[in-house]
Design a protein around this motif. Structure first.
Motif, PDB file in Angstrom:
ATOM      1  N   HIS A 399      -0.709  -6.402  -1.927  1.00  0.00           N
ATOM      2  CA  HIS A 399      -0.434  -7.531  -1.031  1.00  0.00           C
ATOM      3  C   HIS A 399      -0.999  -8.833  -1.577  1.00  0.00           C
ATOM      4  O   HIS A 399      -2.139  -8.893  -2.042  1.00  0.00           O
ATOM      5  CB  HIS A 399      -1.035  -7.274   0.348  1.00  0.00           C
ATOM      6  N   SER A 400      -0.187  -9.863  -1.503  1.00  0.00           N
ATOM      7  CA  SER A 400      -0.647 -11.236  -1.707  1.00  0.00           C
ATOM      8  C   SER A 400      -0.164 -12.048  -0.511  1.00  0.00           C
ATOM      9  O   SER A 400       0.981 -11.890  -0.063  1.00  0.00           O
ATOM     10  CB  SER A 400      -0.074 -11.833  -2.999  1.00  0.00           C
ATOM     11  N   SER A 409      12.832 -13.267 -10.666  1.00  0.00           N
ATOM     12  CA  SER A 409      13.638 -12.047 -10.777  1.00  0.00           C
ATOM     13  C   SER A 409      12.736 -10.827 -10.724  1.00  0.00           C
ATOM     14  O   SER A 409      11.661 -10.806 -11.347  1.00  0.00           O
ATOM     15  CB  SER A 409      14.432 -12.038 -12.089  1.00  0.00           C
ATOM     16  N   ASP A 410      13.162  -9.826  -9.970  1.00  0.00           N
ATOM     17  CA  ASP A 410      12.501  -8.515  -9.923  1.00  0.00           C
ATOM     18  C   ASP A 410      10.995  -8.627  -9.688  1.00  0.00           C
ATOM     19  O   ASP A 410      10.183  -7.994 -10.366  1.00  0.00           O
ATOM     20  CB  ASP A 410      12.789  -7.726 -11.206  1.00  0.00           C
ATOM     21  N   TYR A 411      10.614  -9.425  -8.705  1.00  0.00           N
ATOM     22  CA  TYR A 411       9.199  -9.591  -8.362  1.00  0.00           C
ATOM     23  C   TYR A 411       8.685  -8.330  -7.684  1.00  0.00           C
ATOM     24  O   TYR A 411       9.315  -7.797  -6.756  1.00  0.00           O
ATOM     25  CB  TYR A 411       9.038 -10.789  -7.426  1.00  0.00           C
ATOM     26  N   VAL A 412       7.546  -7.820  -8.165  1.00  0.00           N
ATOM     27  CA  VAL A 412       6.982  -6.585  -7.617  1.00  0.00           C
ATOM     28  C   VAL A 412       5.519  -6.768  -7.209  1.00  0.00           C
ATOM     29  O   VAL A 412       4.740  -5.816  -7.213  1.00  0.00           O
ATOM     30  CB  VAL A 412       7.122  -5.408  -8.613  1.00  0.00           C
ATOM     31  N   GLY A 413       5.145  -7.991  -6.836  1.00  0.00           N
ATOM     32  CA  GLY A 413       3.804  -8.233  -6.337  1.00  0.00           C
ATOM     33  C   GLY A 413       2.806  -8.564  -7.427  1.00  0.00           C
ATOM     34  O   GLY A 413       3.146  -8.655  -8.612  1.00  0.00           O
ATOM     35  N   PRO A 414       1.528  -8.749  -7.032  1.00  0.00           N
ATOM     36  CA  PRO A 414       0.484  -9.088  -7.998  1.00  0.00           C
ATOM     37  C   PRO A 414       0.358  -8.021  -9.080  1.00  0.00           C
ATOM     38  O   PRO A 414       0.533  -6.825  -8.826  1.00  0.00           O
ATOM     39  CB  PRO A 414      -0.785  -9.158  -7.142  1.00  0.00           C
ATOM     40  N   SER A 415       0.043  -8.455 -10.295  1.00  0.00           N
ATOM     41  CA  SER A 415      -0.078  -7.529 -11.416  1.00  0.00           C
ATOM     42  C   SER A 415      -1.457  -6.890 -11.510  1.00  0.00           C
ATOM     43  O   SER A 415      -1.671  -5.979 -12.307  1.00  0.00           O
ATOM     44  CB  SER A 415       0.233  -8.255 -12.733  1.00  0.00           C
ATOM     45  N   VAL A 416      -2.394  -7.368 -10.703  1.00  0.00           N
ATOM     46  CA  VAL A 416      -3.742  -6.795 -10.700  1.00  0.00           C
ATOM     47  C   VAL A 416      -3.990  -6.111  -9.366  1.00  0.00           C
ATOM     48  O   VAL A 416      -3.413  -6.479  -8.338  1.00  0.00           O
ATOM     49  CB  VAL A 416      -4.812  -7.881 -10.941  1.00  0.00           C
ATOM     50  N   ASN A 417      -4.864  -5.099  -9.390  1.00  0.00           N
ATOM     51  CA  ASN A 417      -5.158  -4.360  -8.165  1.00  0.00           C
ATOM     52  C   ASN A 417      -5.824  -5.254  -7.131  1.00  0.00           C
ATOM     53  O   ASN A 417      -6.777  -5.973  -7.418  1.00  0.00           O
ATOM     54  CB  ASN A 417      -6.078  -3.178  -8.478  1.00  0.00           C
ATOM     55  N   MET A 418      -5.293  -5.201  -5.900  1.00  0.00           N
ATOM     56  CA  MET A 418      -5.888  -5.911  -4.777  1.00  0.00           C
ATOM     57  C   MET A 418      -6.538  -4.851  -3.875  1.00  0.00           C
ATOM     58  O   MET A 418      -6.881  -3.763  -4.334  1.00  0.00           O
ATOM     59  CB  MET A 418      -4.809  -6.711  -4.054  1.00  0.00           C
ATOM     60  N   SER A 439       9.126  -9.893   8.309  1.00  0.00           N
ATOM     61  CA  SER A 439       7.748  -9.604   8.715  1.00  0.00           C
ATOM     62  C   SER A 439       7.027  -8.764   7.668  1.00  0.00           C
ATOM     63  O   SER A 439       7.582  -7.802   7.127  1.00  0.00           O
ATOM     64  CB  SER A 439       7.738  -8.878  10.051  1.00  0.00           C
ATOM     65  N   ARG A 440       5.767  -9.104   7.407  1.00  0.00           N
ATOM     66  CA  ARG A 440       4.970  -8.423   6.381  1.00  0.00           C
ATOM     67  C   ARG A 440       3.704  -7.843   7.000  1.00  0.00           C
ATOM     68  O   ARG A 440       3.090  -8.447   7.866  1.00  0.00           O
ATOM     69  CB  ARG A 440       4.578  -9.394   5.264  1.00  0.00           C
ATOM     70  N   GLY A 441       3.334  -6.673   6.518  1.00  0.00           N
ATOM     71  CA  GLY A 441       2.071  -6.057   6.899  1.00  0.00           C
ATOM     72  C   GLY A 441       1.368  -5.559   5.654  1.00  0.00           C
ATOM     73  O   GLY A 441       1.967  -5.438   4.588  1.00  0.00           O
ATOM     74  N   ALA A 442       0.096  -5.248   5.764  1.00  0.00           N
ATOM     75  CA  ALA A 442      -0.663  -4.760   4.612  1.00  0.00           C
ATOM     76  C   ALA A 442      -1.854  -3.947   5.103  1.00  0.00           C
ATOM     77  O   ALA A 442      -2.556  -4.374   6.026  1.00  0.00           O
ATOM     78  CB  ALA A 442      -1.134  -5.925   3.751  1.00  0.00           C
ATOM     79  N   VAL A 443      -2.053  -2.789   4.500  1.00  0.00           N
ATOM     80  CA  VAL A 443      -3.187  -1.930   4.848  1.00  0.00           C
ATOM     81  C   VAL A 443      -3.727  -1.258   3.586  1.00  0.00           C
ATOM     82  O   VAL A 443      -3.065  -1.228   2.546  1.00  0.00           O
ATOM     83  CB  VAL A 443      -2.796  -0.852   5.885  1.00  0.00           C
ATOM     84  N   GLN A 444      -4.940  -0.709   3.699  1.00  0.00           N
ATOM     85  CA  GLN A 444      -5.536   0.008   2.580  1.00  0.00           C
ATOM     86  C   GLN A 444      -4.689   1.232   2.238  1.00  0.00           C
ATOM     87  O   GLN A 444      -4.192   1.922   3.131  1.00  0.00           O
ATOM     88  CB  GLN A 444      -6.963   0.453   2.923  1.00  0.00           C
ATOM     89  N   PRO A 445      -4.499   1.513   0.958  1.00  0.00           N
ATOM     90  CA  PRO A 445      -3.608   2.613   0.561  1.00  0.00           C
ATOM     91  C   PRO A 445      -4.071   3.990   1.008  1.00  0.00           C
ATOM     92  O   PRO A 445      -3.273   4.926   1.019  1.00  0.00           O
ATOM     93  CB  PRO A 445      -3.559   2.502  -0.963  1.00  0.00           C
ATOM     94  N   ASN A 446      -5.346   4.130   1.380  1.00  0.00           N
ATOM     95  CA  ASN A 446      -5.820   5.434   1.852  1.00  0.00           C
ATOM     96  C   ASN A 446      -5.855   5.540   3.374  1.00  0.00           C
ATOM     97  O   ASN A 446      -6.333   6.530   3.935  1.00  0.00           O
ATOM     98  CB  ASN A 446      -7.215   5.720   1.286  1.00  0.00           C
TER      99      ASN A 446
END
Length: 464
Positions: A399-400, A409-418, A439-446
């Motif tokens: 998430h950013s 083109s073909d944007y897949v988010g930040p290139s570094v771990n957030m 609408s956007r949401g973001a949570v910890q991957p675990n």
């Protein structure tokens, strides 16, 4: 069985035969409109007073996709292509060049004006690509049917020419059509490449800082699951791949086997994708090293250092951009279904206030204290169900809070771990604002949540 000849000549001294009808020479598109389906126009072309003559019947076809061979030979020195737009609106097409089955050139020809043609030599379509560097071309529109493109090949002396009409390969629009059916994850619907505006739409009453729109071009064809992954799909893969962890669903919040699996972590979702790819003999997408040598599996899947091989043909999560593009399905409204009652940025949790959205989404106004059966609600225009509501869907991206500025083109988010991964679509316990396309949401991957699930896709580009 009668015939009629019309002549358009650039030679001011040309004298038409008595039975010929002279036409004023102009540069543009020539349209023949008739209500007689048996009328077959034939075109004859001669350069100057040379003896070389090309003649061919014009096709009356309108289709969505064509294949055109490269007719270049040693005695020719150039080749090009003509795209015609006889419609009342602009035409946008994708043109792709192939050599031995591998794509060597790709471009989007956007907004060809109505009633005109677009003519270029081959390097005008694909800069840097030589005349003999490809053997065939695919021309596709995802928005409308159009006439057959035509190749024009000739020599420098302009005394030898070949005109060739493209062959139809898709008579109907493939967008949103059934691409394949997998015995575990069900129907996969075709989603084409294309350009769209990602983020807040022009009629969206919500004005969130993290939804500032930008122009996003997607260059990959993908096949997207028609529904979210269900509990039955989880059980079926676990039966074939016993190393898949147990179904994490908290059944008090939707326990039917046809309900979406929920309380699943991002790590479990990408593991599911790799195990399914392995079962199907496809190239897995997820690895734990940038060289793509160590596949993500049950021994290492809980790491946050994960790399995606985007060209692989295996199953994977959608990127955030792919998700919104598939969700919108060509729409620019707050939801892929038109909901005229959504006039302010509020929760709308009272039943009946947003009746059209209730037909397409399980959210706070119509849930039964949990998820609903996957695919029960009305699909979007590309035949994808539950893109709004039911469960939030994991995406690939870290998430950013801010989108890119300008076109990408073909944007897949930040290139570094957030710290958090993107989730999209809203859920059964959330308000209508969270179910919007932007609408956007973001949570910890675990993190596990009773309103969190996922769906998968595959890259299905022809050269991959």
């Amino acid at each position: 069985t009668a015939s009629l000849g019309m002549v358009m000549s650039n030679d001011p001294g040309h004298i038409p035969d008595p039975e010929e009808i002279p036409l004023v020479p102009v540069e543009g598109t020539f349209v023949i409109d008739t209500d007689n389906p048996r009328l077959r126009p034939k075109l004859a072309f001669r350069y100057g007073d040379g003896e070389s003559l090309c003649e061919f019947f014009l096709q009356d076809t309108l289709a969505w996709e064509y294949i055109l061979p490269n007719t270049i030979h040693d005695h020719f020195s150039w080749t090009g292509m003509s795209l015609m737009n006889p419609s009342d609106g602009p035409l946008t097409v994708w043109v792709e060049a192939f050599r031995n089955g591998v794509m060597v050139g790709q471009s989007e020809i956007a907004d060809i004006p109505p009633g005109t043609k677009y003519v270029r030599l081959s390097d005008g379509f694909w800069p840097g690509l030589g005349y003999a560097d490809y053997d065939q071309v695919r021309i596709t529109s995802w928005l409308q049917a159009f006439p057959p493109p035509m190749s024009i090949t000739g020599n420098d002396d302009q005394d030898r020419h070949v005109f060739f009409n493209a062959a139809v390969t898709a008579e109907t629009n493939p967008t949103g059509s059934l691409y394949a059916t997998d015995s575990i994850v069900g129907d996969l619907m075709f989603v084409p490449p294309g350009t769209f505006v990602q983020g807040r739409g022009p009629d969206d009453p919500c004005d969130n800082f993290n939804e500032v729109p930008f122009t996003h071009t997607r260059t990959h064809r993908i096949a997207v699951m028609a529904t979210e992954v269900t509990r039955q799909m989880w059980a079926d893969l676990q039966s074939a791949q016993p190393e898949l962890p147990a179904d994490p669903t908290q059944t008090a919040f939707g326990g039917g086997m046809d309900h979406p699996v929920q309380s699943v972590t991002w790590h479990e979702a990408v593991l599911y994708a790799n195990l399914l790819s392995e079962l199907r003999g496809l190239t897995p997408c997820y690895y734990t090293d940038a060289a793509f040598t160590t596949m993500l599996d049950t021994s290492n899947y809980q790491t946050d250092t994960v790399f995606c091989l985007w060209n692989a043909d295996g199953y994977r999560l959608l990127s955030e951009g792919e998700w919104e593009y598939a969700c919108r399905a060509g729409t620019t409204t707050p939801f892929s279904v038109d909901e005229p009652a959504f006039i302010f940025c509020g929760s709308y949790c009272t039943p009946g206030v947003l009746p059209d959205l209730e037909q397409a989404a399980v959210f706070c106004a119509n849930n039964d204290a949990g998820t609903g059966p996957a695919g029960q609600k009305m699909a979007n225009p590309w035949n994808l169900h539950d893109m709004h509501g039911n469960v939030w869907e994991w995406c690939w991206d870290w998430h950013s809070s801010y989108y890119p500025s300008g076109a990408v083109s073909d944007y897949v988010g930040p290139s570094v771990n957030m710290t958090v991964r993107e989730i999209r679509g809203g859920a059964w316990s959330y308000p209508a604002t969270s179910c919007r396309s932007a609408s956007r949401g973001a949570v910890q991957p675990n993190k596990r949540s009773t309103d969190g699930g996922f769906r998968l896709c595959r890259t299905v580009d022809p050269d991959r």
